[in-house]
Design a protein around this motif. Structure first.
Motif, PDB file in Angstrom:
ATOM      1  N   LYS A 158      54.363  -8.130 -39.792  1.00 36.45           N
ATOM      2  CA  LYS A 158      53.493  -9.277 -39.513  1.00 36.45           C
ATOM      3  C   LYS A 158      52.492  -8.921 -38.428  1.00 36.45           C
ATOM      4  O   LYS A 158      52.822  -8.219 -37.482  1.00 36.45           O
ATOM      5  CB  LYS A 158      54.332 -10.477 -39.049  1.00 36.45           C
ATOM      6  N   LYS A 167      49.947 -10.549 -35.586  1.00 38.54           N
ATOM      7  CA  LYS A 167      49.577 -11.730 -34.799  1.00 38.54           C
ATOM      8  C   LYS A 167      48.082 -11.664 -34.512  1.00 38.54           C
ATOM      9  O   LYS A 167      47.513 -10.576 -34.375  1.00 38.54           O
ATOM     10  CB  LYS A 167      50.354 -11.777 -33.481  1.00 38.54           C
ATOM     11  N   ASN A 168      47.442 -12.824 -34.402  1.00 37.22           N
ATOM     12  CA  ASN A 168      45.987 -12.883 -34.181  1.00 37.22           C
ATOM     13  C   ASN A 168      45.541 -12.101 -32.958  1.00 37.22           C
ATOM     14  O   ASN A 168      44.482 -11.471 -32.976  1.00 37.22           O
ATOM     15  CB  ASN A 168      45.524 -14.332 -34.063  1.00 37.22           C
ATOM     16  N   CYS A 220      53.230  -9.274 -29.741  1.00 37.55           N
ATOM     17  CA  CYS A 220      52.890  -8.774 -31.078  1.00 37.55           C
ATOM     18  C   CYS A 220      54.089  -8.767 -32.022  1.00 37.55           C
ATOM     19  O   CYS A 220      53.906  -8.750 -33.235  1.00 37.55           O
ATOM     20  CB  CYS A 220      52.282  -7.371 -30.980  1.00 37.55           C
TER      21      CYS A 220
END
Length: 152
Positions: free
Chosen positions: A40, A42-43, A88
């Motif tokens: 995944k 994260k922005n 993160c």
């Protein structure tokens, strides 16, 4: 700590710790490229993170060399202390938001506070890429990090 939200708790008494490579800590992995599920992004991060569902489950507590191999086996790498501190890998599973996890960093991202124990970083310092790092760990030592700001 797997989530900076827990810094100061019993599980994560400090943001970072300099410890011997034989010490047992949990593992979260990072990748500079998208490896698909369960990785995944994260922005606020330029990396993808994963904890659960890589290498058939959660790492459990392992030493530094085992942690490096664990992430390599998942086609990733150990996250840096800065990546962990920037959350993160927060929320990527195994309950490691509340645990100290191995990082690949050769120094503590947060400056050490002037105390009798210089290897424990101050949890009150905000991360900054221009901040002077604390002393480099001795040979055979590594940095474990609390990686979620939710518990600072």
């Amino acid at each position: 700590c797997g989530s900076t939200a827990f810094v100061g708790s019993n599980e994560c008494p400090s943001h970072e710790e300099t410890i011997d490579y034989t010490t047992l800590r949990y593992v979260r992995c990072c990748s500079d490229t998208n490896l698909g599920q369960p990785w995944k992004k994260k922005n606020q991060c330029s990396v993808w993170g994963a904890t659960e569902k890589i290498n058939d489950g959660c790492s459990g507590k392992i030493n530094f060399n085992e942690a490096m191999a664990y992430c390599a086996d998942a086609d990733g790498r150990l996250c840096t202390s800065e990546e962990l501190a920037n959350d993160c890998t927060r929320g990527t599973g195994c309950g490691y938001d509340k645990a100290m996890v191995w990082s690949s960093s050769l120094y503590q991202f947060f400056s050490a506070s002037p105390t009798a124990s210089p290897t424990i970083a101050s949890p009150t310092v905000s991360p900054s890429t221009t901040q002077a790092p604390s002393p480099t760990p001795e040979e055979g030592e590594g940095v474990a990090t609390c990686g979620s700001t939710a518990f600072v």
